[in-house]
Scaffold this motif. Sequence first.
Motif, PDB file in Angstrom:
ATOM      1  N   ASN A  72      -4.358  10.311   6.978  1.00 29.11           N
ATOM      2  CA  ASN A  72      -5.104  11.546   6.747  1.00 29.11           C
ATOM      3  C   ASN A  72      -4.910  12.201   5.387  1.00 29.11           C
ATOM      4  OD1 ASN A  72      -5.971  11.437   9.505  1.00 29.11           O
ATOM      5  ND2 ASN A  72      -3.960  12.193  10.084  1.00 29.11           N
ATOM      6  N   ALA A  73      -3.866  11.835   4.666  1.00 28.97           N
ATOM      7  CA  ALA A  73      -3.572  12.516   3.400  1.00 28.97           C
ATOM      8  C   ALA A  73      -2.945  11.514   2.436  1.00 28.97           C
ATOM      9  CB  ALA A  73      -2.647  13.698   3.647  1.00 28.97           C
ATOM     10  N   PHE A  74      -3.733  10.521   2.034  1.00 24.79           N
ATOM     11  CA  PHE A  74      -3.193   9.423   1.249  1.00 24.79           C
ATOM     12  C   PHE A  74      -2.634   9.888  -0.092  1.00 24.79           C
ATOM     13  CE2 PHE A  74      -3.242   5.336  -1.015  1.00 24.79           C
ATOM     14  CZ  PHE A  74      -2.551   4.570  -0.094  1.00 24.79           C
ATOM     15  N   ALA A  75      -3.275  10.856  -0.722  1.00 25.29           N
ATOM     16  CA  ALA A  75      -2.768  11.366  -2.009  1.00 25.29           C
ATOM     17  C   ALA A  75      -1.400  12.011  -1.819  1.00 25.29           C
ATOM     18  CB  ALA A  75      -3.750  12.364  -2.613  1.00 25.29           C
ATOM     19  N   ASP A  76      -1.213  12.749  -0.725  1.00 25.46           N
ATOM     20  CA  ASP A  76       0.101  13.345  -0.431  1.00 25.46           C
ATOM     21  C   ASP A  76       1.145  12.261  -0.156  1.00 25.46           C
ATOM     22  OD1 ASP A  76      -0.962  15.878  -0.709  1.00 25.46           O
ATOM     23  OD2 ASP A  76      -1.279  16.160   1.445  1.00 25.46           O
ATOM     24  N   TYR A  77       0.716  11.204   0.508  1.00 27.31           N
ATOM     25  CA  TYR A  77       1.598  10.060   0.783  1.00 27.31           C
ATOM     26  C   TYR A  77       2.086   9.440  -0.530  1.00 27.31           C
ATOM     27  CZ  TYR A  77       2.355   5.046   1.731  1.00 27.31           C
ATOM     28  OH  TYR A  77       2.847   3.772   1.771  1.00 27.31           O
ATOM     29  N   LEU A  78       1.163   9.196  -1.446  1.00 28.57           N
ATOM     30  CA  LEU A  78       1.538   8.617  -2.743  1.00 28.57           C
ATOM     31  C   LEU A  78       2.448   9.553  -3.524  1.00 28.57           C
ATOM     32  CD1 LEU A  78      -1.859   7.032  -3.857  1.00 28.57           C
ATOM     33  CD2 LEU A  78       0.140   5.869  -2.872  1.00 28.57           C
ATOM     34  N   ASN A  79       2.160  10.848  -3.483  1.00 29.73           N
ATOM     35  CA  ASN A  79       2.997  11.839  -4.163  1.00 29.73           C
ATOM     36  C   ASN A  79       4.413  11.844  -3.582  1.00 29.73           C
ATOM     37  OD1 ASN A  79       3.411  14.029  -6.036  1.00 29.73           O
ATOM     38  ND2 ASN A  79       3.352  15.397  -4.253  1.00 29.73           N
ATOM     39  N   LEU A  80       4.519  11.752  -2.271  1.00 25.08           N
ATOM     40  CA  LEU A  80       5.831  11.710  -1.614  1.00 25.08           C
ATOM     41  C   LEU A  80       6.629  10.488  -2.079  1.00 25.08           C
ATOM     42  CD1 LEU A  80       7.814  12.841   0.549  1.00 25.08           C
ATOM     43  CD2 LEU A  80       6.671  11.306   2.170  1.00 25.08           C
ATOM     44  N   LEU A  81       5.972   9.332  -2.114  1.00 25.25           N
ATOM     45  CA  LEU A  81       6.661   8.120  -2.568  1.00 25.25           C
ATOM     46  C   LEU A  81       7.142   8.275  -4.004  1.00 25.25           C
ATOM     47  CD1 LEU A  81       4.390   5.285  -1.117  1.00 25.25           C
ATOM     48  CD2 LEU A  81       6.509   6.212  -0.167  1.00 25.25           C
ATOM     49  N   TYR A  82       6.340   8.924  -4.824  1.00 25.98           N
ATOM     50  CA  TYR A  82       6.711   9.149  -6.221  1.00 25.98           C
ATOM     51  C   TYR A  82       7.916  10.094  -6.310  1.00 25.98           C
ATOM     52  CZ  TYR A  82       6.449  10.729 -11.044  1.00 25.98           C
ATOM     53  OH  TYR A  82       6.756  11.050 -12.333  1.00 25.98           O
TER      54      TYR A  82
END
Length: 115
Positions: free
Chosen positions: A62-72
């Motif tokens: 549901n929030a792929f951009a937030d997922y990528l930001n979290l990984l970063y």
Amino acid sequence: MELQSTQDIINASLQYELYGKLIAQLDKDFRFANIHIEIAPELTPEQLKLQLHETVYGLIQNAFADYLNLLYIIDVPEDKIKQLDGSDTLLLSEQVAFLILKREWQKVWFKHQYK
């Protein structure tokens, strides 16, 4: 110390009495990524594992951009993520949750070792 599973990480954190610091590090990084998840200090290891898995799954869905930001923010190695098979989102989220926990454990362990 090579950690091959989520259970290995949990066991190590309990063995070195750093489980509370592991939860605090997770809470800190999730807050920094602006992802609201209630990581209570009294979570059992099984609850932590399940909550982390569910959160990662929800972010991927549901929030792929937030997922990528979290990984970063957590600094999960990009090459490790690229090695995962993304065809099964449930399995992928479990594997990513392990990588997140592993990286957070490394942070806690190094802080403990070199304080």
